[in-house]
Write a protein that holds these residues in place. Structure first.
Motif, PDB file in Angstrom:
ATOM      1  N   GLU A 146       0.877  -1.190   0.000  1.00 39.52           N
ATOM      2  CA  GLU A 146       0.000   0.000   0.000  1.00 39.52           C
ATOM      3  C   GLU A 146       0.903   1.226   0.000  1.00 39.52           C
ATOM      4  O   GLU A 146       1.827   1.312   0.805  1.00 39.52           O
ATOM      5  CB  GLU A 146      -0.875  -0.064   1.272  1.00 39.52           C
ATOM      6  CG  GLU A 146      -1.549   1.212   1.693  1.00 39.52           C
ATOM      7  CD  GLU A 146      -2.620   1.688   0.738  1.00 39.52           C
ATOM      8  OE1 GLU A 146      -2.332   2.618  -0.031  1.00 39.52           O
ATOM      9  OE2 GLU A 146      -3.741   1.131   0.766  1.00 39.52           O
ATOM     10  N   ASP A 147       0.662   2.142  -0.931  1.00 41.62           N
ATOM     11  CA  ASP A 147       1.545   3.312  -1.023  1.00 41.62           C
ATOM     12  C   ASP A 147       1.136   4.435  -0.075  1.00 41.62           C
ATOM     13  O   ASP A 147       1.932   5.324   0.201  1.00 41.62           O
ATOM     14  CB  ASP A 147       1.601   3.834  -2.467  1.00 41.62           C
ATOM     15  CG  ASP A 147       0.245   4.268  -2.987  1.00 41.62           C
ATOM     16  OD1 ASP A 147      -0.736   3.536  -2.759  1.00 41.62           O
ATOM     17  OD2 ASP A 147       0.161   5.332  -3.623  1.00 41.62           O
TER      18      ASP A 147
ATOM     19  N   ASP B   9      -2.956  -3.193  -2.496  1.00 43.76           N
ATOM     20  CA  ASP B   9      -3.613  -1.999  -3.001  1.00 43.76           C
ATOM     21  C   ASP B   9      -3.586  -2.074  -4.533  1.00 43.76           C
ATOM     22  O   ASP B   9      -2.632  -2.579  -5.113  1.00 43.76           O
ATOM     23  CB  ASP B   9      -2.841  -0.768  -2.493  1.00 43.76           C
ATOM     24  CG  ASP B   9      -3.416   0.544  -2.970  1.00 43.76           C
ATOM     25  OD1 ASP B   9      -4.625   0.600  -3.267  1.00 43.76           O
ATOM     26  OD2 ASP B   9      -2.648   1.529  -3.027  1.00 43.76           O
TER      27      ASP B   9
ATOM     28  N   SER C 115      -4.253   0.765  -6.642  1.00 47.45           N
ATOM     29  CA  SER C 115      -3.630   2.000  -7.146  1.00 47.45           C
ATOM     30  C   SER C 115      -2.268   2.203  -6.498  1.00 47.45           C
ATOM     31  O   SER C 115      -2.163   2.735  -5.397  1.00 47.45           O
ATOM     32  CB  SER C 115      -4.528   3.200  -6.841  1.00 47.45           C
ATOM     33  OG  SER C 115      -5.754   3.065  -7.504  1.00 47.45           O
ATOM     34  N   LEU C 116      -1.248   1.743  -7.209  1.00 43.07           N
ATOM     35  CA  LEU C 116       0.128   1.889  -6.738  1.00 43.07           C
ATOM     36  C   LEU C 116       0.927   2.612  -7.816  1.00 43.07           C
ATOM     37  O   LEU C 116       0.615   2.472  -8.997  1.00 43.07           O
ATOM     38  CB  LEU C 116       0.756   0.502  -6.500  1.00 43.07           C
ATOM     39  CG  LEU C 116       0.208  -0.347  -5.361  1.00 43.07           C
ATOM     40  CD1 LEU C 116       0.696  -1.778  -5.491  1.00 43.07           C
ATOM     41  CD2 LEU C 116       0.607   0.241  -4.013  1.00 43.07           C
TER      42      LEU C 116
ATOM     43  N   LYS D 112     -11.832   0.384  -0.011  1.00 41.77           N
ATOM     44  CA  LYS D 112     -11.396   1.425   0.901  1.00 41.77           C
ATOM     45  C   LYS D 112     -12.282   2.643   0.710  1.00 41.77           C
ATOM     46  O   LYS D 112     -12.739   2.875  -0.404  1.00 41.77           O
ATOM     47  CB  LYS D 112      -9.942   1.821   0.625  1.00 41.77           C
ATOM     48  CG  LYS D 112      -8.940   0.750   0.920  1.00 41.77           C
ATOM     49  CD  LYS D 112      -7.518   1.256   0.718  1.00 41.77           C
ATOM     50  CE  LYS D 112      -7.222   1.614  -0.706  1.00 41.77           C
ATOM     51  NZ  LYS D 112      -5.809   1.963  -0.938  1.00 41.77           N
TER      52      LYS D 112
HETATM   53 MN    MN Z   1      -2.732   3.527  -3.472  1.00 41.14          MN
END
Ligand code: MN
Length: 131
Positions: A8-9, A55, A57-58, A107
């Motif tokens: 997770e970023d 996640d 969206s990285l 999320k």
């Molecule tokens: Mn992300």
């Protein structure tokens, strides 16, 4: 304790997920796909995660492509993976299952029980690295 690798970023999300899971699991954190692949490819067999929380969206490489790389590696291919995503579209569950994810949690995490049940259910199936 079972091991979970969280990729997770977003630092706040990492902290939140860790706080939710650290009583029950050994949680390791990576902030992007490159770090995760390095960790997984260099990890000792007995220290490999039992489950992946990715996640979508990285930066650089998204969670779908990361899982593809993981599935291509025979040593890692069977670790169950849960998609963590802010994309709350109706057909996302199907899209992520098609990409090879066994579970899907959106999320922000408003329903902790859904996260707990998704993880526990997959670990019970025994797809990870043994008992
Ligand atoms: Mn992300």
């Amino acid at each position: 304790m079972k091991r979970i690798l969280l990729v997770e970023d977003n630092e706040d999300n990492r902290d939140l997920v860790c706080a939710l899971l650290e009583d029950q699991y050994l949680v390791e954190e990576c902030k992007d796909a490159g770090e995760a692949l390095q960790r997984l490819r260099n990890g000792h067999a007995e220290a490999q995660p039992d489950l992946l929380l990715l996640d979508i969206s990285l930066p650089n490489m998204d969670g779908v492509e990361l899982l593809q790389r993981i599935r291509e590696d025979s040593q890692l291919a069977r670790i169950p993976a849960v998609a963590l995503t802010a994309h709350a579209m109706k057909d996302d569950g199907d899209r992520f299952r098609a990409a090879g994810f066994e579970g899907y949690v959106s999320k922000p995490i408003v329903d902790e029980e859904l996260l707990f049940e998704t993880i526990a259910g997959l670990l019970r199936r025994g797809n990870g690295n043994g008992p």
